[in-house]
Motif scaffolding. Structure first.
Motif, short mmCIF file in Angstrom:
data_model
loop_
_atom_site.label_atom_id
_atom_site.label_comp_id
_atom_site.label_asym_id
_atom_site.label_seq_id
_atom_site.Cartn_x
_atom_site.Cartn_y
_atom_site.Cartn_z
N ARG A 1 0.81 -1.22 0.00
CA ARG A 1 0.00 0.00 0.00
C ARG A 1 0.85 1.27 0.00
O ARG A 1 0.51 2.25 -0.66
CB ARG A 1 -0.93 0.00 1.22
CG ARG A 1 -2.13 -0.90 1.10
CD ARG A 1 -2.90 -0.92 2.42
NE ARG A 1 -4.24 -1.45 2.29
CZ ARG A 1 -4.55 -2.72 2.46
NH1 ARG A 1 -3.62 -3.61 2.76
NH2 ARG A 1 -5.80 -3.12 2.32
N HIS A 2 1.94 1.28 0.75
CA HIS A 2 2.77 2.48 0.81
C HIS A 2 3.48 2.73 -0.53
O HIS A 2 3.71 3.88 -0.90
CB HIS A 2 3.76 2.41 1.98
CG HIS A 2 4.74 1.28 1.88
ND1 HIS A 2 4.38 -0.04 2.08
CD2 HIS A 2 6.06 1.27 1.60
CE1 HIS A 2 5.44 -0.80 1.93
NE2 HIS A 2 6.48 -0.03 1.64
N LYS B 1 -10.30 4.50 -0.43
CA LYS B 1 -10.66 3.07 -0.49
C LYS B 1 -9.80 2.21 0.44
O LYS B 1 -10.02 1.01 0.54
CB LYS B 1 -10.53 2.55 -1.92
CG LYS B 1 -11.58 3.10 -2.85
CD LYS B 1 -11.45 2.49 -4.22
CE LYS B 1 -12.56 3.01 -5.11
NZ LYS B 1 -12.64 2.25 -6.36
N GLY B 2 -8.80 2.83 1.07
CA GLY B 2 -7.94 2.08 1.98
C GLY B 2 -6.92 1.20 1.30
O GLY B 2 -6.35 0.31 1.93
N ILE B 3 -6.64 1.47 0.03
CA ILE B 3 -5.67 0.63 -0.67
C ILE B 3 -4.34 1.33 -0.89
O ILE B 3 -3.45 0.78 -1.54
CB ILE B 3 -6.25 0.11 -2.01
CG1 ILE B 3 -6.65 1.25 -2.92
CG2 ILE B 3 -7.41 -0.82 -1.76
CD1 ILE B 3 -7.10 0.80 -4.30
N ARG C 1 -5.86 -10.89 -4.15
CA ARG C 1 -6.46 -10.61 -5.45
C ARG C 1 -7.46 -9.46 -5.37
O ARG C 1 -7.49 -8.58 -6.24
CB ARG C 1 -7.14 -11.87 -5.99
CG ARG C 1 -7.61 -11.73 -7.42
CD ARG C 1 -6.42 -11.82 -8.34
NE ARG C 1 -6.43 -10.70 -9.27
CZ ARG C 1 -5.59 -10.58 -10.26
NH1 ARG C 1 -4.65 -11.48 -10.47
NH2 ARG C 1 -5.65 -9.56 -11.07
N ARG C 2 -8.27 -9.48 -4.32
CA ARG C 2 -9.27 -8.42 -4.14
C ARG C 2 -8.59 -7.05 -4.05
O ARG C 2 -9.03 -6.07 -4.66
CB ARG C 2 -10.10 -8.71 -2.90
CG ARG C 2 -11.38 -7.92 -2.81
CD ARG C 2 -12.25 -8.34 -1.64
NE ARG C 2 -12.65 -9.73 -1.75
CZ ARG C 2 -12.57 -10.64 -0.78
NH1 ARG C 2 -12.13 -10.31 0.42
NH2 ARG C 2 -12.95 -11.87 -0.96
N LEU C 3 -7.52 -6.99 -3.26
CA LEU C 3 -6.79 -5.74 -3.10
C LEU C 3 -6.14 -5.29 -4.41
O LEU C 3 -6.25 -4.12 -4.81
CB LEU C 3 -5.73 -5.90 -2.00
CG LEU C 3 -4.89 -4.70 -1.66
CD1 LEU C 3 -5.74 -3.53 -1.20
CD2 LEU C 3 -3.88 -5.07 -0.58
N LEU C 4 -5.50 -6.22 -5.10
CA LEU C 4 -4.87 -5.88 -6.38
C LEU C 4 -5.92 -5.41 -7.39
O LEU C 4 -5.71 -4.42 -8.09
CB LEU C 4 -4.10 -7.08 -6.94
CG LEU C 4 -3.38 -6.84 -8.27
CD1 LEU C 4 -2.29 -5.78 -8.13
CD2 LEU C 4 -2.79 -8.14 -8.80
#
Length: 140
Positions: free
Chosen positions: A50-51, A70-72, A92-95
């Motif tokens: 994320r960073h 969105k917190g990503i 996968r959801r995050l990507l």
């Protein structure tokens, strides 16, 4: 642990690179948790950062703002950045959420494959883009 075929591949890279086999095996085992691919057998094992996504979007304030909301994306590293990446589905959801904002920044913000190479190194490794590097690592 790796299959004998995978160990042979790693041994070939170690020999060609003049790296002790035990050292390279240790690195790839730790970095990939012993799995070169996600459970789909195609996608290289990855971990989204994320960073790094925050930094990749620094010249795109709207995209960066959307990613933050969105917190990503996060402005700095934190162990809590990985809490939802314990499963392939979570990763996968995050990507996928990051890809919706900026595909290339998303691929550049993850570490990929056995060595967990950061996508932002793709060009220095001879690939045209991070997405091209990931495609080359994919097993299809």
């Amino acid at each position: 642990m790796f299959s004998q075929s995978r160990v042979n591949d790693i041994a070939a890279v170690a020999t060609a690179s003049n790296i002790p086999l035990a050292a390279l095996l240790a690195v790839v085992e730790v970095e990939s948790a012993g799995a070169p691919f996600e459970p789909d057998g195609v996608t290289p094992r990855f971990l989204f950062e994320r960073h790094v996504f925050f930094r990749q979007l620094r010249n795109f304030p709207r995209k960066q703002g959307a990613a933050l909301s969105k917190g990503i994306a996060r402005p700095s590293y934190s162990k809590t950045n990985y809490k939802d990446q314990g499963t392939a589905m979570g990763r996968r959801r995050l990507l996928d959420a990051a890809i919706e904002i900026d595909r290339e920044a998303a691929f550049s913000s993850a570490s990929w494959g056995l060595g967990q190479v950061m996508g932002f190194h793709a060009k220095s490794m001879g690939y045209g883009s991070a997405s091209t590097m990931v495609q080359a690592m994919s097993s299809d």
